[in-house]
Design a protein around this motif. Structure first.
Motif, short mmCIF file in Angstrom:
data_model
loop_
_atom_site.label_atom_id
_atom_site.label_comp_id
_atom_site.label_asym_id
_atom_site.label_seq_id
_atom_site.Cartn_x
_atom_site.Cartn_y
_atom_site.Cartn_z
N THR A 160 -0.91 -10.32 -37.95
CA THR A 160 -1.48 -9.01 -37.64
C THR A 160 -0.39 -8.10 -37.07
O THR A 160 0.60 -8.57 -36.51
N GLN A 161 -0.61 -6.79 -37.19
CA GLN A 161 0.41 -5.82 -36.77
C GLN A 161 -0.26 -4.54 -36.29
O GLN A 161 -1.25 -4.08 -36.87
N TRP A 162 0.27 -3.99 -35.21
CA TRP A 162 -0.21 -2.69 -34.73
C TRP A 162 0.18 -1.60 -35.72
O TRP A 162 1.34 -1.52 -36.14
N LYS A 163 -0.76 -0.73 -36.05
CA LYS A 163 -0.48 0.41 -36.91
C LYS A 163 -0.25 1.68 -36.11
O LYS A 163 0.49 2.57 -36.52
N ASP A 164 -0.93 1.77 -34.95
CA ASP A 164 -0.75 2.89 -34.03
C ASP A 164 -0.60 2.33 -32.62
O ASP A 164 -1.22 1.32 -32.28
N PHE A 165 0.21 3.00 -31.82
CA PHE A 165 0.44 2.55 -30.45
C PHE A 165 -0.24 3.50 -29.46
O PHE A 165 -0.36 4.70 -29.73
N PRO A 166 -0.65 2.97 -28.31
CA PRO A 166 -1.31 3.84 -27.32
C PRO A 166 -0.33 4.80 -26.66
O PRO A 166 0.86 4.52 -26.54
N ASP A 167 -0.86 5.93 -26.26
CA ASP A 167 -0.12 6.84 -25.38
C ASP A 167 -0.56 6.49 -23.96
O ASP A 167 -1.66 6.85 -23.53
N SER A 168 0.28 5.78 -23.27
CA SER A 168 -0.13 5.21 -21.97
C SER A 168 0.16 6.12 -20.79
O SER A 168 -0.02 5.72 -19.64
N GLY A 169 0.61 7.34 -21.05
CA GLY A 169 0.83 8.29 -19.97
C GLY A 169 1.90 7.83 -19.01
O GLY A 169 3.01 7.46 -19.41
N ASP A 170 1.56 7.82 -17.72
CA ASP A 170 2.53 7.44 -16.69
C ASP A 170 2.68 5.92 -16.55
O ASP A 170 3.55 5.46 -15.81
N VAL A 171 1.85 5.17 -17.24
CA VAL A 171 1.97 3.70 -17.19
C VAL A 171 3.03 3.28 -18.20
O VAL A 171 2.90 3.54 -19.40
N PRO A 172 4.11 2.63 -17.76
CA PRO A 172 5.16 2.22 -18.70
C PRO A 172 4.61 1.29 -19.79
O PRO A 172 3.93 0.31 -19.49
N LEU A 173 4.87 1.64 -21.04
CA LEU A 173 4.45 0.82 -22.17
C LEU A 173 5.61 -0.06 -22.59
O LEU A 173 6.72 0.44 -22.86
N ILE A 174 5.37 -1.37 -22.62
CA ILE A 174 6.41 -2.35 -22.95
C ILE A 174 5.96 -3.12 -24.19
O ILE A 174 4.81 -3.54 -24.29
#
Length: 365
Positions: A160-174
């Motif tokens: 499986t694979q992500w097609k879209d990633f979240p916009d996490s705002g001020d929370v660092p996305l790793i």
């Protein structure tokens, strides 16, 4: 001298296929690199010649992924598995929580390691569905004051694979992008940290690429061992200790190969075409082949499927091996079949495997 041996249809999940032209160049330069009378493996990592190799690889990665100057690019060791520990050691501070999106075995391992260092939770999980899908972005649950949000962009075992990633705002996305980095264009700006073992799309095993925002570096814990601080490697251009010099040289050559093919847009189109050969064989088989992943979450890198019975599956895998297809067995933890069509796997290999699938079905229906 060019390689004269026949090339296998290499579908190994990692270490995986490398571009033939890169291997041939490495072969030609193996004994005498740029007139030094030494192999690149023999050069001092403090030498000007190696420094050029090192910096060229960094600049090539910046160029291909459009990485802004607000990020550092690090070449580390220990694989993605060491990152599972380094990330919470550096960024999971007392009183904070970190969210992990559970989409497969590698996110489970990352979560387990992070638990050793602080308070972590499941931001979402598809485990109840046997990891057949990816959570919807708007279903992720985390708070604005969390230390970070972690996800695995592609799941090698479950396909499986992500097609879209979240916009996490001020929370660092790793993101752990070990198995699909460089396979398609991405918006690096969405992420505070991206890490990837090289052995699938970037080069040979032994190098781990970390792309990290400078402002995140400034927030890191300081009371941890020197070698496990990202700041140590950022301040020293990943030359604090002896790096895996040959692996970085090979990584740089793979990046040059990607550029020569037309960059990430061209690579992405090529990967879609390769995966389509296999998925079309699955979808047109009237359930002779059953894909594991939900269709809207299918990976372009790891195509996973089963046959109707264990006996038929065993026969399929045996005949695939006889036909020269390498690495088609599913991961030992779940079995089944898996075709890993990373960047360097030729289009012809996926076409040939698709034809084998259709022929096997015809003879065994």
């Amino acid at each position: 001298m060019k390689l004269q041996v026949p090339r296998a249809y290499n579908f190994n999940a990692g270490p995986s296929a490398l571009p033939l032209s890169v291997l041939e160049k490495a072969q030609a330069e193996l004994i005498d690199f740029r007139g030094t009378g030494m192999s690149v493996m023999e050069l001092s990592h403090r030498s000007r010649t190696y420094e050029e190799v090192h910096n060229q690889a960094i600049n090539s990665l910046k160029d291909l992924l459009s990485i802004p100057d607000s990020y550092e690019i690090l070449f580390l060791q220990g694989g993605a598995s060491l990152q599972f520990s380094m990330i919470p050691m550096n960024f999971l501070k007392s009183g904070k929580k970190a969210g992990y999106v559970m989409t497969g075995s590698w996110s489970e391992k990352a979560f387990s390691e992070a638990k050793l260092f602080g308070d972590v939770f499941h931001a979402a999980s598809t485990k109840d569905g046997n990891y057949r899908g990816i959570p919807k972005v708007d279903h992720l649950k985390y708070d604005v004051d969390d230390a970070y949000l972690h996800l695995t962009s592609n799941n090698t075992i479950y396909g499986t694979q992500w097609k879209d990633f979240p916009d996490s705002g001020d929370v660092p996305l790793i993101a752990d992008m070990s198995s699909d980095i460089l396979s398609k264009p991405i918006d690096v700006n969405k992420f505070s940290l991206i890490y990837a073992g090289a052995q699938k799309n970037l080069g040979p095993s032994g190098v781990t690429v970390v792309i990290i925002r400078k402002d995140l570096l400034e927030q890191a814990n300081t009371s941890i061992p020197t070698m496990l601080k990202y700041s140590t490697h950022a301040k020293n251009n990943s030359l604090y200790n002896t790096p895996p010099t040959f692996g970085i040289y090979m990584l740089g050559e793979v990046l040059n190969w990607v550029r020569e093919l037309g960059g990430l847009t061209a690579i992405s189109q090529r990967n879609e075409q390769k995966a389509k050969f296999i998925y079309d064989a699955i979808d047109s088989s009237n359930d002779f082949y059953a894909g594991h992943a939900e269709k809207d979450c299918r990976s372009l890198m790891n195509i996973t499927f089963n046959l109707k019975t264990a006996e038929l599956e065993k026969k399929f895998l045996e005949q695939a091996k006889q036909e020269g297809f390498v690495g088609v067995n599913g991961h030992r933890s779940i079995g089944g079949c898996r075709v890993s069509s990373y960047n360097a796997v030729p289009l012809e290999a996926c076409q040939a495997f698709s034809e084998f699938m259709i022929d096997f079905q015809t003879k065994n229906s």
